[in-house]
Every structure is written in C-alpha cells, then in structure tokens.
Design an enzyme around this catalytic site. Sequence first.
Site, PDB file in Angstrom:
ATOM      1  N   HIS A  73       8.641  -4.730 -53.759  1.00 46.36           N
ATOM      2  CA  HIS A  73       8.469  -4.408 -52.352  1.00 46.36           C
ATOM      3  C   HIS A  73       9.754  -3.823 -51.742  1.00 46.36           C
ATOM      4  CE1 HIS A  73       8.426  -6.022 -48.050  1.00 46.36           C
ATOM      5  NE2 HIS A  73       7.566  -5.036 -48.033  1.00 46.36           N
ATOM      6  N   GLU A  76       9.990  -0.283 -52.667  1.00 50.86           N
ATOM      7  CA  GLU A  76       9.071   0.509 -51.828  1.00 50.86           C
ATOM      8  C   GLU A  76       9.792   0.925 -50.535  1.00 50.86           C
ATOM      9  OE1 GLU A  76       6.420  -0.238 -48.353  1.00 50.86           O
ATOM     10  OE2 GLU A  76       5.682  -1.587 -49.928  1.00 50.86           O
ATOM     11  N   HIS A  77      10.503  -0.011 -49.917  1.00 51.74           N
ATOM     12  CA  HIS A  77      11.274   0.335 -48.710  1.00 51.74           C
ATOM     13  C   HIS A  77      12.339   1.386 -49.023  1.00 51.74           C
ATOM     14  CE1 HIS A  77      10.391  -2.826 -45.470  1.00 51.74           C
ATOM     15  NE2 HIS A  77       9.507  -3.055 -46.421  1.00 51.74           N
TER      16      HIS A  77
END
Lengths: 461, 432
Positions: A73, A76-77
């Site tokens: 995650h 992803e950022h």
Amino acid sequence: MFTLKELNVKLFKILVFLLFIPMGANSTVHKHALDNGLKIFVKEDNRAPIVVSQVWYRAGSLDEVNGKTGVAHVLEHMMFKGTKTTKPGEFSEIIAAAGGRENAFTGADYTCYFQQLEKSKLPISMKMEADRMQNLVISEEEFLKEIKVVMEERLWRTEDNPEAQANELFNSIMFHAHPYGKPIVGWMNDLENMTYKDAEEWYKNWYGPNNAILVVAGDVKAEEVFKMAEKYFGKIPPISIPERKPQQEPEQNGPRISILKAPSKLSYVQMGYRAPTLDKNEAVDGKDQFALEVLVGILSESSSARLTQNIVRDSRLAVDVGAGYSMVNRGNESSFELYATPSESVTTDQLINALKSEIDKIKKDGVSDDELNRIKTVVIANDVYQRDSVFYAAMQIGQLETMGYSHEILEDYISNIKEVTSKDLQAVAKKYFTDDTLTVVTIDPQPIDMNKPKKGKPHVH
Amino acid sequence: MCIKRVILLCFLLLSSYANAALDIKNWTTKNGSRVYFVESHKLPVVDINIMFTAGSVRDTEETNGLASMTNHLMFSGSAGIGEQELMNSFADIGAQVGSNFNRDQSSFSLRTLSDKKTKAIDLFKLVLHKPDFDQNILARETKRYVANISQAETMPEAIATKKFMKSIYGNHPYGFPSSGTIDSLNRIKSTDLKNFYSNYYIANQAVIVIVGDVSNKQAKSIAEELSKGLPINKNIKDIPDVKKVTKQDVRISHPAKQAHLYFGTPIMKRNDPDFFPLYVGNHILGGSGFGSRLTEEIREKKGLVYSVYSYFMPLFKKGPFEVALQTSKDQVGEALSLVKNTIQNFIDKGPSEKELQASKDNITGGFALRFGSNKKIMNYVSMMAFYNYPLDYLKTFTDKINAVTVSQITTAFKKRVDLNEFSTVIVGVDER
C-alpha cells in the site's frame, strides 16, 4: 449519520456478494499478450465516448512478509511521486488537465491503478502508466512525508474505528499462518520502521510487465488498444519475479474467540467460518462455492433477506446485520462471515445464538422454493444492471485475472447459480458451519472518558 | 481495500459537466409535478427517481427527525401490505428500490428491467401513495435510530459534524441533526408521519426523473400515474432564510488518536449569481484533491493528513462552505494555521492564470465522464431538476466555466468568503 453502520454492511455486500455477478453472455472480452508478458484485456462498450484504463499488479498484502506489512500500500502511494522524467504529483496533474479522474487501490491480492477519460485521451494514460511501471523514483525525502500520510490513514481507517479494529483482530485469529491474517494497511509498528529502501525493494520485485495486467473498457477498438499498448509497454523488459511459496492455513480444530475492548456505546459481533474458494485449475467442481454464494444472498442480499427479517424486524435482537462471502481470491482461503450490532440490553451471546440458529434452520429445513427463486431472479436482474457501469466491467476482469482465474469463468456464473438447490444449501451449511471452524470477535464497549465539552478562546490570527 | 485518497464529496455536490448531446425532455403533470425524461434504449433497464422538498429543513426543534423517519418508513408497508411482502414483491421481479435523504430532499428510486416495469411501477405507486406508517414499526425503527445516535455520540467525526452544523446555523433547521435527537425521536408518533407525508410528499411539488428504456409516450403516462396518487397541498411553508450567527470556536476532548477539524460558514445557495467563480475558485483551493492548494500545502508538503478538502454545498438557502481534515492530535494546531493561511492567501491574491487554466481543462475536458452510464445521467439530471436549473444549463455550462477570470474569482472570494466569520470545531484536542 444514521447510515454509517448500515453503509459498512452494504459495502461488504457490494464488495463480496455483488462483485461476482457477471457481465452476461453477450459481452466479448478481447485478449492479447505482449512478448514481455503483459496481458491485455479489452471490453468494448460504445454507449458513451469514454474509456476506463486499469493497470493491475499481482502484488498485494498477500505477498508481504513479517516486519514489512503495509509496504504494498505504501508503494501504491509512492507511485504518484514521480519518475525519472516526471516530478512528484505530475502524474495527477497531467490526468487532471486531460479532464480525467484517477486513483489507485491496494487489496490483499492486488494493487490497481486506474484512469477514466474521454476516449481520445487513452494514449496519455498508457504513456504514463508505462513510464511508472519501469522508471519510478523513490526518494527518501518524498517517502518520509508520504509514510506520515499513510500512518494518518491507518489512524483514521482503523485505530479510531472500533469495528475496523474488530475486523483486524478477526482476520488475525482466523488466519494464524496465512498472510490474510495481516492488515492491508500494515501494522503501525511496521509503518514506523519502514524505509524508502523497503518500498524500492517492493517495486523492484513486483513491478514489471510480466506481473501486470492492462484492462481497457469503453468506446475503443480492441485492435487499436493492442497496438497502442505495444507502442507504450512493448519495450519494457520483463522482471524476474520472486518465487511465491504456496501458503496454507492449517486446519482449525476448535472455535477461536476473542474480545476487543474499545471505546464505544454499542457492542458488535463478527463471526465466521473457514470456507473454500473456486479451484483455479477447475480440477474440482465449484458446487459448494456456488451454494455458499446463494446462501449469502438468502441471508443478506436485500432488505427482504432472512437476517434482516428475522433478527432486526421480528426478534429485534439486532439493529443491523449482514453477511459476506467471496468465492474467488488469489490466496485460496476464504471465509463465510456474519456481522451484527446488538440492540440495547441484548448481549453478544444472545445475538451469536440467534445467528447460529439461523444457520441451524438452513441445516435442518433448507429454504423454500420462493426464497430460492427470488434470489436467483435478483442475481439475473443484477447481471443486467451491472452492464450500466463500464468501470465495473473492467474491474471484474482485472480482479479475476490478477487472482489467477480466467475471466471466462463469468460466463457460466448464472447457470451455476441456477443449479443450486435447497439440498445443496443444507449440505454446505452442514459441511462448513461447525463450531470447530468458527471464529468470533465481539466488542466489549468501554465508556468514553470525555471531559466536558469546553469552549475555547476566540480566534487569534 | 485501501484507497489512495478519499473520493471527494464535492464531486457529487457540484460536479457540473455539460453534454449538449444529452436530450432532456421536460413537462409538468396535471397535478403539477415537474418531469424530466432522458430516453435511452441501450440497456433493457428503466430508472425512476421521485424527489420531494421534504428533507430535514422541514423539521422543527420539537419534531427533529420527523422528516428523516418519514423517509425511512416509506418502504415499511403500504395499503395494508406488510414490509416483508412488499420487499419480497420487488425482489421477485428483480427490481431495486432505494431512498435518499438530506437537508433539502427526500427521494425514492426504482430500477427495473424494462419487461418487468408495469409490475414494478405498480408496486412503486403503492409505496408512494399509500404508506401505512405503522406505529409498531415506528417504535422499532425509533429504537434503531436511537442506538445509532448513541453510537454516533462516541465517534469523533460524527460529534464534530453535528457540532459544526449547529455552530454555523444556530436555530435554523439546517443546523439540526438530520436524524433527530433521542428526545425528539421519542416524541414522534405515527400520526405525525402521516401529517408530514400529507404536507410535503405532494404532487404539486414533486420532481420526477425517468431515464432509460421507455418511449416518450410511456414516460408521460408513468409520470402521470406516479403524480396523481400523491397528496396536494397548496399551503406549503417557505423555507426560512439563513440568518447570520455569531461565529463559534469549539474544542471538545476525545480519547481518539486523531483530532477532527471542521472550519467554515454558510455562503452559497443554489442558483447563486456567484456560482461559477466560487465553484471554479474552490476547485483550485480545495475541491479537486491532488493539485488543489489545501492538499498540496497540508498533505503533499507536510504529510499532516490523509485527506483535506473544501467545498461549497449549495442548498435552497445558503449552504455551508466547509474545510475538513483529520490529523494526529499534536498536529491539529499546525494544520489549522495552514488551512487559514492557505485560504487567506487565496482570498488576497487569487489563483494564478496557470492554475485557472488547469482547473478549466479538468472541469470541461471531462464532461463526458459525467454521463457515462444511466446511473450517472440520473444523478446529474436529478440534481438539475430538483433545484430547477434552466434546461439550457448543460448547453451553456462549458462556456460559462471558460468565461471565468482570475479577477472574477478574486472578487467573488473577497466579497463572499471572510475568515472572520468562520466557526471552528475541533474534536479530540491535545491535552498536553
């Protein structure tokens, strides 16, 4: 305000139940693969001059290791923080200037990046997705800012939200060995100790054309999309994908029960049983899985379903109930879950017994023809309604293919659902819903130590 | 799933993209319901939405929650047919029903396969025309409301939004909690719901939107049928104007890890003459997520928040301009000063030409996306219809956006947005 809790339940339904209602037999999906391993799927839909483009990576929290949870995650950022030729934030700026919308999401099984655009703008999205597939720059400076954002996200999403905490606890006791026991957003301690090198390692391991899928849906021609993909993605070299070990949760022998103390007024129950997913090689038929899929509909698909009728309206033991099951995922371990919020002065034990007695009724009596036909009608109608959403069509293909299924399994979905009988429902209820494979988490509400609201001083500018 | 950034509310509220190709037919039924129709035969599906000016703006302090409860109980039994039978009947033909409720509006929707529409519309008519408002069901649902309100009273975000609306609206009904209070809900009786229905669920103020697989002639007859069974009330009360209230500065302690900040004041109503400069200006300031100034200053440069946004929510009367964020308690002071500085700087100096152009490109370049499905067409046309926008609104929209100048934005913000009038609510103050 009132619908906050209801919304959660509905969300489960959308994500879990409705998700695998297929697009119908008349929908052709065009498929192509580039030499470097990138798979491309195109769904033509010319109702409006728009296009949806999604790049799916087969990398999610399922692939994380202890001590580095949440890195999928976090990466992803970081994918919005610039490449060798673009500045941080420039990706979003360019899409915005093209009148587009874009975002990304990370799941246990995948990470997906998407844009929605007027159809002539598709090359912009392809060019930039191809760029960040191979040229991402992860600077320590940008990382240190973004990891703070992700920690704020975790506080907001989980730590200040008792039901989300309960769900985190639930997953962690249901799955001791399997990575589905770990939160997608990551443990706070892991986030605190994560470095930009962890994000770089993740990117290097998993981001490449042979670990990705491109799905394009909308007012496009498949052949043109394939050519365009060749132009932008064709030269990206394949990566060497790390070996994925098969991960299996050991057999569960006995109920797992846990209590979460959290500041709250109402209590809450999340209970569930280990359940199977569809076999990816189709070596085993999916009879049980389709029966479980129908069963979750019987229990909670609409406001006419059993749980709401019997537990909210009739016995009034709960103010909210829901159920969820997913028959497909990448990790081959699923669960059949029930959620409920007890009414005032109803204990969680009473509520758990009421939920179990609903299961016992299925085991003993099955369901009526009316109920069974009703849920099948709903599934068939929803299939038509889903065709209204181009985004959804793309999402369905991307999810299934990333999980390791063929999107073609959708074609037989309705006929498989139609074949389910009341006896099948009884059989799966007896087979899977036993106390030895039960997991329960309840919230024990704690009073909130709120000082009396106090007024501050007037503004000082 | 974790999503990189929250889907911004302002898109729903203010999204305005023109599509000259969208052919909207408009007429009025015999009983005075306004009808909007978009014909599309690409899917065998019909969508219907019927809206009433019967949101919580119709509540009084005494009856707070009545409007919401009336909306909530509309599918709970009609003409003596019980709620379960009613819900089963919709499900038996695969029809979906829903309801929506906010400060101005109470609305009900139906989605049906075209070959099942006759049966579906008959059922929908029963729901709309003959609600029972059974006392026993009301008692049950009151308990559910009360449970949810008690729970909300423990949640920092819910505490903050409730307090914020009260702070900026005082005794105006926009300041009431839209689901009511525990006390007021316990006062509501079945007869109150019946009266509320007769007063506000009325043909002469209903707005009907039909999208999908029916002919113009069929749409006319459907709208006529839906309209004619509704009550008529020619003595509708006006919605009170929003009065200026003294700004509040509220700090509430809470054990949560994050503080929730709300900052704003009532500014813009529907059909406001300053709509275009304020809308485009806010798009640059905090309405467009990444690239907007608030997100850049507070998230991208400092990493203080996951989400920060600003929006104008135009209502029949002045709706709120609101900035909201969540951040760790020890950072909330810093975040608030950044918010204030960013807005004040924007008021003082306005946007750059480059920012304005980027916003125009984003707003006008993506208009097709707003009409990419029957559902989206329904949502958009419903908003236009309910607030009685002119029919050429879509045709002229792009031109009006493109005509906005930096100086118009600066003038409008200077005239309309004054930080000295803003209330501040923070739940979860740092005690250290």
